[in-house]
Write a protein that holds these residues in place. Structure first.
Motif, PDB file in Angstrom:
ATOM      1  N   SER A  16      92.822 -54.859 -28.524  1.00 18.39           N
ATOM      2  CA  SER A  16      94.985 -54.914 -28.467  1.00 18.39           C
ATOM      3  C   SER A  16      94.965 -53.236 -28.313  1.00 18.39           C
ATOM      4  O   SER A  16      96.471 -53.804 -27.493  1.00 18.39           O
ATOM      5  N   GLY A  17      94.510 -52.204 -28.113  1.00 15.40           N
ATOM      6  CA  GLY A  17      95.020 -51.109 -27.838  1.00 15.40           C
ATOM      7  C   GLY A  17      96.305 -50.715 -29.038  1.00 15.40           C
ATOM      8  O   GLY A  17      96.950 -50.582 -28.828  1.00 15.40           O
ATOM      9  N   LEU A  18      96.131 -51.412 -30.837  1.00 15.56           N
ATOM     10  CA  LEU A  18      96.835 -51.123 -31.400  1.00 15.56           C
ATOM     11  C   LEU A  18      96.236 -49.954 -31.851  1.00 15.56           C
ATOM     12  O   LEU A  18      96.580 -50.156 -33.502  1.00 15.56           O
ATOM     13  N   ALA A  19      95.427 -50.395 -32.296  1.00 11.87           N
ATOM     14  CA  ALA A  19      94.485 -49.260 -33.121  1.00 11.87           C
ATOM     15  C   ALA A  19      94.852 -47.973 -33.905  1.00 11.87           C
ATOM     16  O   ALA A  19      95.863 -47.353 -33.276  1.00 11.87           O
ATOM     17  N   GLY A  20      94.832 -47.624 -35.650  1.00 15.15           N
ATOM     18  CA  GLY A  20      95.959 -46.626 -35.705  1.00 15.15           C
ATOM     19  C   GLY A  20      96.903 -46.955 -36.088  1.00 15.15           C
ATOM     20  O   GLY A  20      98.387 -46.667 -36.462  1.00 15.15           O
ATOM     21  N   ALA A  21      97.623 -48.721 -35.572  1.00 19.03           N
ATOM     22  CA  ALA A  21      99.194 -48.862 -35.769  1.00 19.03           C
ATOM     23  C   ALA A  21      99.056 -49.976 -37.047  1.00 19.03           C
ATOM     24  O   ALA A  21      98.252 -49.882 -37.736  1.00 19.03           O
ATOM     25  N   PHE A 162     104.581 -64.493 -26.892  1.00 14.45           N
ATOM     26  CA  PHE A 162     102.894 -65.098 -27.016  1.00 14.45           C
ATOM     27  C   PHE A 162     102.167 -64.142 -26.782  1.00 14.45           C
ATOM     28  O   PHE A 162     100.988 -64.325 -26.458  1.00 14.45           O
ATOM     29  N   ALA A 163     101.712 -62.885 -26.474  1.00 14.09           N
ATOM     30  CA  ALA A 163     101.027 -61.961 -25.806  1.00 14.09           C
ATOM     31  C   ALA A 163     100.825 -60.172 -26.484  1.00 14.09           C
ATOM     32  O   ALA A 163     100.252 -60.083 -26.318  1.00 14.09           O
ATOM     33  N   ALA A 164     102.143 -60.132 -27.134  1.00 15.14           N
ATOM     34  CA  ALA A 164     102.539 -58.441 -27.668  1.00 15.14           C
ATOM     35  C   ALA A 164     102.825 -58.365 -28.748  1.00 15.14           C
ATOM     36  O   ALA A 164     102.637 -58.899 -29.302  1.00 15.14           O
ATOM     37  N   ASN A 165     102.387 -56.749 -29.456  1.00 15.37           N
ATOM     38  CA  ASN A 165     102.668 -56.579 -29.988  1.00 15.37           C
ATOM     39  C   ASN A 165     103.753 -55.124 -30.427  1.00 15.37           C
ATOM     40  O   ASN A 165     103.097 -53.835 -29.558  1.00 15.37           O
ATOM     41  N   GLN A 178      99.650 -53.955 -22.585  1.00 16.26           N
ATOM     42  CA  GLN A 178      98.609 -54.552 -24.035  1.00 16.26           C
ATOM     43  C   GLN A 178      98.295 -55.685 -23.017  1.00 16.26           C
ATOM     44  O   GLN A 178      97.434 -56.034 -23.380  1.00 16.26           O
ATOM     45  N   TYR A 179      99.176 -55.765 -21.963  1.00 13.83           N
ATOM     46  CA  TYR A 179      99.009 -57.190 -20.992  1.00 13.83           C
ATOM     47  C   TYR A 179      97.410 -56.529 -20.096  1.00 13.83           C
ATOM     48  O   TYR A 179      96.275 -58.323 -20.270  1.00 13.83           O
ATOM     49  N   PHE A 180      97.035 -55.684 -19.834  1.00 11.17           N
ATOM     50  CA  PHE A 180      95.886 -55.375 -19.393  1.00 11.17           C
ATOM     51  C   PHE A 180      95.140 -55.431 -20.814  1.00 11.17           C
ATOM     52  O   PHE A 180      93.938 -55.910 -19.967  1.00 11.17           O
ATOM     53  N   GLU A 181      95.450 -54.622 -21.462  1.00 11.60           N
ATOM     54  CA  GLU A 181      94.151 -54.770 -22.991  1.00 11.60           C
ATOM     55  C   GLU A 181      93.838 -56.139 -23.229  1.00 11.60           C
ATOM     56  O   GLU A 181      92.263 -56.109 -23.572  1.00 11.60           O
ATOM     57  N   ARG A 182      94.502 -56.823 -23.657  1.00 12.18           N
ATOM     58  CA  ARG A 182      94.007 -58.258 -23.998  1.00 12.18           C
ATOM     59  C   ARG A 182      93.557 -59.012 -22.928  1.00 12.18           C
ATOM     60  O   ARG A 182      93.128 -59.873 -22.761  1.00 12.18           O
ATOM     61  N   LEU A 207      99.016 -49.074 -13.395  1.00  9.09           N
ATOM     62  CA  LEU A 207      98.198 -50.068 -13.933  1.00  9.09           C
ATOM     63  C   LEU A 207      98.319 -50.553 -12.968  1.00  9.09           C
ATOM     64  O   LEU A 207      97.061 -51.592 -13.651  1.00  9.09           O
ATOM     65  N   ILE A 208      98.665 -50.927 -11.584  1.00  6.62           N
ATOM     66  CA  ILE A 208      98.149 -52.331 -10.887  1.00  6.62           C
ATOM     67  C   ILE A 208      96.521 -51.700 -10.408  1.00  6.62           C
ATOM     68  O   ILE A 208      95.866 -52.877 -10.415  1.00  6.62           O
ATOM     69  N   PRO A 209      96.478 -50.566 -10.359  1.00  6.01           N
ATOM     70  CA  PRO A 209      94.773 -50.232  -9.153  1.00  6.01           C
ATOM     71  C   PRO A 209      93.792 -50.596 -10.506  1.00  6.01           C
ATOM     72  O   PRO A 209      92.561 -51.233 -10.518  1.00  6.01           O
ATOM     73  N   GLN A 210      94.373 -50.250 -12.020  1.00  7.89           N
ATOM     74  CA  GLN A 210      93.135 -50.788 -13.496  1.00  7.89           C
ATOM     75  C   GLN A 210      93.301 -52.406 -13.421  1.00  7.89           C
ATOM     76  O   GLN A 210      92.140 -52.548 -13.311  1.00  7.89           O
TER      77      GLN A 210
END
Length: 473
Positions: A16-21, A162-165, A178-182, A207-210
């Motif tokens: 989720s990209g929340l490491a360290g959170a 519904f999807a983020a923190n 987070q939408y991308f990572e999840r 983000l769009i190219p990713q």
């Protein structure tokens, strides 16, 4: 409060990209003073869940739209027709947040998304700073496809719930990341500005190219969306830099003529997600009903709710063909306290007022944009929008707001034209803020029979997960 195992927490934080959170907790944990009642056993299990939500739907808005449709189309709202179905499970929903009896949208959506009430302004983060795993992450872990559709920015409060923190709902760049990572499979709405992000070092994170590199089809207008609906794989559609223009503006002069409406996005999302072998969880939001309520904009709120109402038959048609689908239809709170009021002797002018509301051709937002572009009051735009010939006093009120570079001119419009529009349309308001009213919730399909007649918003999380057979603790 029961934590997930350390290994599963680390796995989700990495994903989720929340490491360290803050440590991530399961949504089934209960916060202080926030104890979900024991849920009944699920009588049926669903493969899919469709969650239709109108943001900010006051009970009075339903009455306004119902009588308008009866008068103009000789049929009741689809929302009203739900009451006559025998296969419906109907509930009254308490919408409070952890910090107030009057919720905001992020706390309301998070209650559905994580199973706890949190403070207004946060997204799936407890008052103590703990991040709770959102419902779409549970669905992904269970092998289901996931989707978010909205007429707002896709990073706005309700889809994010519904999807983020995030600690604060305005952290929309982080929400997009987070939408991308999840790996949210279908994302459709406005908010393109949050997918091209300027970093602190001056660099730009595009983000769009990713998303494209991860196999997403990216679409920017209605024509591209219609073509993409026939395809397969994940889908990202961003149709406005901020929110999608109001329905009333798109109808009146073809503002952004190739911008898809809510029903177009809903159909496209269903077409893509229907191919998911293990089913899906899809949230669809008519987000701008809330915005029109905040602005006290009678013409805009009517058209926005009617647009949502047209989505109900699409959902019912889908569940008729897919009886393993649970459908939830509800709102998160009321906004503005909209009401069609009694007018005239014996209230006989209330019916004709439903004709007068048709005189409103554009939203307050449209008028704001025209006047701010001109940097001066232009009476022709008021005439175009409301059919009103502005007086000198009205012009002076609005001009002062223009001169002050007000972020929104709706307050000036309410002061200048509100009484006249109320007399014309018989539509009144209690405020420009959210309300604490309890709201309707309808449920169909497997698991719907477990919805109690009076339900607290945070209990919906457990009902949906139980219905999908997803373990959260």
């Amino acid at each position: 409060m029961e934590n997930v195992t350390p290994s599963s927490r680390r796995q989700f934080l990495k994903m989720s990209g929340l490491a360290g959170a803050a440590s991530l907790l399961t949504g089934s944990a209960t916060a202080s003073g926030n104890h979900p009642d024991k849920l009944p056993k699920v009588a049926g299990q669903a493969k899919n869940v469709i969650f239709l939500v109108v943001d900010g739907l006051s009970n009075g808005t339903v009455g306004l739209a119902h009588h308008w449709k009866l008068r103009h189309q000789q049929q009741p709202l689809n929302w009203i027709q739900l009451f006559e179905r025998k296969d419906i499970h109907r509930a009254y929903q308490d919408t409070a947040s952890a910090s107030s009896p009057v919720t905001d949208s992020s706390a309301a959506a998070s209650s559905w998304g994580c199973g706890q009430r949190i403070n207004n302004g946060a997204v799936n983060v407890t008052p103590g700073g703990e991040s709770l795993k959102p419902i779409l992450s549970y669905a992904k872990e269970a092998g289901k496809a996931t989707g978010l559709v909205t007429t707002c920015r896709v990073t706005h409060a309700t889809p994010a719930g519904f999807a983020a923190n995030v600690a604060k709902r305005n952290m929309e760049d982080e929400i997009a990341q987070q939408y991308f990572e999840r790996g949210i499979d279908v994302i459709l709405g406005g908010g393109a500005r949050h997918f091209t992000q300027k970093q602190e070092d001056g660099s730009v994170n595009k983000l769009i190219p990713q998303f494209k590199d991860q196999g997403y089809t990216y679409v920017k207008n209605g024509s591209e969306l219609a073509a993409a609906a026939k395809g397969q794989g994940p889908l990202l559609g961003l149709f406005a830099n901020s929110h999608i223009p109001y329905m009333i503006d798109r109808e009146s002069d073809g503002v952004e003529p190739d911008t898809p409406g809510l029903i177009d996005m809903f159909r496209a999302a269903l077409a893509r997600l229907d191919r998911a072998e293990n089913g899906f969880l899809l949230q669809v939001e008519a987000g701008r009903v809330d915005h029109a309520g905040h602005a006290n904009d009678a013409g805009a709120i009517l058209r926005e709710f009617l647009e949502f109402d047209a989505c109900i038959p699409v959902a019912l048609e889908y569940i008729d063909a897919h009886p393993d689908t649970m459908l939830v239809i509800t709102t998160d709170h009321g906004t503005g306290g909209c009401q069609l009021n009694g007018a005239g002797v014996s209230y006989n002018d209330s019916g004709p007022a439903l004709e007068q509301i048709n005189q409103i051709k554009y939203s307050f937002e449209w008028l704001h944009q025209r006047l701010m572009e001109a940097q001066q009051f232009e009476p022709k735009y008021v005439k175009m929008a409301f059919g009103i010939d502005a007086t000198a006093d009205q012009a002076a009120i609005v001009q002062r707001a223009i001169d002050s570079q007000a972020k929104y001119l709706s307050g000036a419009f309410i002061e200048a034209f509100g009484p006249q529009i109320k007399e014309m349309t018989a539509v009144g308001w209690t405020s420009s803020k959210h309300t604490a009213e309890c709201v309707e919730l309808f449920a169909f399909g497997p698991g719907s029979e477990t919805v109690p007649a009076f339900v607290k918003n945070y209990e919906i999380f457990g009902i949906i997960n139980n219905t999908l057979g997803i373990q959260t603790s």
